[in-house]
Design an enzyme around this catalytic site. Structure first.
Site, mmCIF file in Angstrom:
data_model
loop_
_atom_site.group_PDB
_atom_site.id
_atom_site.type_symbol
_atom_site.label_atom_id
_atom_site.label_comp_id
_atom_site.label_asym_id
_atom_site.label_seq_id
_atom_site.Cartn_x
_atom_site.Cartn_y
_atom_site.Cartn_z
ATOM 1 N N HIS A 63 0.938 -1.099 0.050
ATOM 2 C CA HIS A 63 0.030 0.117 -0.182
ATOM 3 C C HIS A 63 0.844 1.212 -0.128
ATOM 4 C CE1 HIS A 63 -3.453 -2.422 1.249
ATOM 5 N NE2 HIS A 63 -2.880 -3.352 1.726
ATOM 6 N N ARG A 65 -0.023 4.304 -0.816
ATOM 7 C CA ARG A 65 -0.864 5.568 -0.408
ATOM 8 C C ARG A 65 -1.070 6.401 -1.439
ATOM 9 N NH1 ARG A 65 -3.158 2.616 3.336
ATOM 10 N NH2 ARG A 65 -1.692 2.202 5.467
ATOM 11 N N HIS A 179 -8.907 -10.394 0.858
ATOM 12 C CA HIS A 179 -8.837 -10.318 2.325
ATOM 13 C C HIS A 179 -9.797 -10.629 3.201
ATOM 14 C CE1 HIS A 179 -7.701 -7.205 5.813
ATOM 15 N NE2 HIS A 179 -8.545 -7.906 6.177
ATOM 16 N N ASP A 312 2.706 -6.750 2.916
ATOM 17 C CA ASP A 312 1.247 -5.834 3.215
ATOM 18 C C ASP A 312 1.807 -4.487 3.809
ATOM 19 O OD1 ASP A 312 -1.245 -4.999 3.640
ATOM 20 O OD2 ASP A 312 -1.691 -6.369 5.129
ATOM 21 N N HIS A 316 1.775 4.457 8.178
ATOM 22 C CA HIS A 316 1.111 5.408 8.721
ATOM 23 C C HIS A 316 2.066 6.386 9.374
ATOM 24 C CE1 HIS A 316 -2.967 3.497 7.989
ATOM 25 N NE2 HIS A 316 -2.383 2.359 8.378
#
Length: 449
Positions: A63, A65, A179, A312, A316
């Site tokens: 990810h 973002r 998922h 994965d 953040h």
């Protein structure tokens, strides 16, 4: 430009041997198996004495973002982190802003990556409750698969209607990466936890809320639908021993089985005892669970039930990780450290180094039918990584390349160091220096179909 990498231990297709690799432009020209020095005509000779030479890692679950959440990460920063970690190809997930659930959003990501990505790239298309008709417009040569959130999603990406799930499994022209967590069980457990512990239960309760039962229930449903519709299913980030049993009937087939599974680094490294030490830094969905689950996943790396290992990777900002089960964001940045972590597991006897290469390079290429990558073969793209054992280094904040600037592995000392990463024959990371001018390429799939 011809570059010879010599005096290495080459690890490829189940074997390790002393050898050399000749790069001609962006491709592998020759692979030599020898105990001595080979010096064919070339422009540069790299003496890789003491190093292992592997195919570049294909991380099929990240990810990055972008777009929409670039304060946390972006394609440029996270592809740089990938290069530092020996990852030469990544497949990015669709839960960005906007979500990659339209053809226009998918094309926008390709354009961004062509401009900014330092390693090779592609993007999953996201399924929703009502976008199945778009599947027929997808170019199967450009994307690895379709991402399906059967739980733990927000907005319009949770596919929770049975008729929609059936349509996705019936009509997907590509592998489905799912998922799997049962949302109703999670919501019920969260409500009960809030009654007991307050509005934001401590992170130590995360594996109770996002429980093994929630994972097993949802994964079993996905498997049953895949069997019913003969859909290719890849179960993302298995986190429990009980889910592994679902894969047992598919072990031992000569080709890629209909149903496969992925393990990610967090569930292979951490267990519930680590919440006390690391707190929300290891909060992810699905949750890190018992040490028995971690150990079962490690065993499954070599018995055929786990097909690929990915990260994965989900950055953040530190502020986003404050709080507990309800408030702290789930996810952690791992793409820079996945290969050293897996090589460390090899040192511990969990799996041989040849199996590391199969799980991180060969199998992602086979599963998603990647063209000309994932193996050291004549004529293939020169995606190559050199790693050196017995070269200890400690993860520190100033070494972290992810834009968020932190890692749950800070303070950990690895024994293996990534010495160089070649992407399409170009040294994007070498001798402690990063080349910001290198750009990766769009990955191609299913060529010849």
């Amino acid at each position: 430009m011809k570059t010879l990498i010599t005096n290495a231990t080459v690890v490829n297709e189940g074997r390790s041997f002393p050898g050399a690799v000749l790069i001609d432009g962006d491709r592998i020209s020759q692979i030599f198996e020898t105990g001595g020095t080979i010096t064919p005509p070339c422009d540069e000779v790299i003496d890789a004495s003491g190093c292992y030479l592997l195919p570049g890692v294909i991380d099929s679950h990240v990810h990055f973002r972008e777009p929409g959440m670039t304060a946390k990460a972006d394609i440029a920063s996270e592809s740089r982190a990938a290069a530092y970690g020996g990852v030469t190809t990544y497949f990015d997930m669709p839960n960005t802003v906007p979500q990659t659930t339209t053809i226009e959003a998918l094309e926008d990501k390709f354009q961004r990556a062509a401009h900014d990505s330092h390693v090779n790239y592609s993007f999953f298309f996201g399924a929703t409750n009502d976008n199945v008709k778009l599947f027929e417009q997808l170019d199967i040569h450009r994307i690895p698969g379709i991402k399906l959130f059967m739980g733990s999603s927000t907005g319009n990406m949770l596919v929770d209607r049975m008729e929609s799930l059936q349509a996705v499994f019936e009509h997907s022209p590509l592998p489905l990466m799912a998922h799997c967590e049962d949302t109703s069980l999670i919501n019920q457990a969260m409500a009960e936890a809030k009654k007991r512990y307050g509005d934001d239960p401590d992170v130590t309760h995360h594996p109770e809320i996002r429980s093994a039962e929630a994972c097993r229930t949802s994964s079993a449903l996905a498997v049953s639908l895949a069997e019913r519709y003969h859909a290719r299913l890849h179960l993302a980030h298995l986190s429990t021993a009980s889910e592994l049993d679902l894969l047992t009937p598919y072990v031992g087939e000569g080709r890629m089985p209909l149903i496969t599974a992925e393990a990610v680094i967090a569930h292979l490294l951490f267990a519930d005892d680590d919440y006390t030490r690391l707190g929300t830094r290891i909060k992810c969905n699905p949750a890190v669970k018992r040490d028995a689950d971690r150990d079962a996943l490690r065993r499954a790396l070599t018995d055929g039930r786990i097909t690929t290992v990915a990260t994965d990777h989900a950055p953040h900002l530190p502020a986003d990780k404050e709080g507990g089960c309800a408030r702290a964001a789930s996810g952690m940045p791992m793409v820079q450290f996945s290969l050293p972590a897996m090589l460390e597991l090899s040192d511990l006897g969990v799996l041989p180094i040849e199996r590391v290469v199969q799980l991180m390079c060969h199998h992602p290429a086979r599963l998603f039918e990647v063209a000309e990558r994932g193996f050291l073969r004549r004529g293939y793209k020169a995606d190559i990584v050199l790693v050196r054992p017995d070269a200890p280094w400690t993860v520190a904040a100033d070494l972290i390349q992810s834009k968020c600037g932190w890692s749950p592995l800070e303070g950990h000392t690895f024994r293996w160091r990534v010495e160089a990463t070649f992407c399409n024959g170009q040294a994007v990371w070498r001798h402690g220096r990063f080349n910001p001018q290198v750009r990766g390429e769009e990955v191609r799939f299913r060529i010849g179909q």
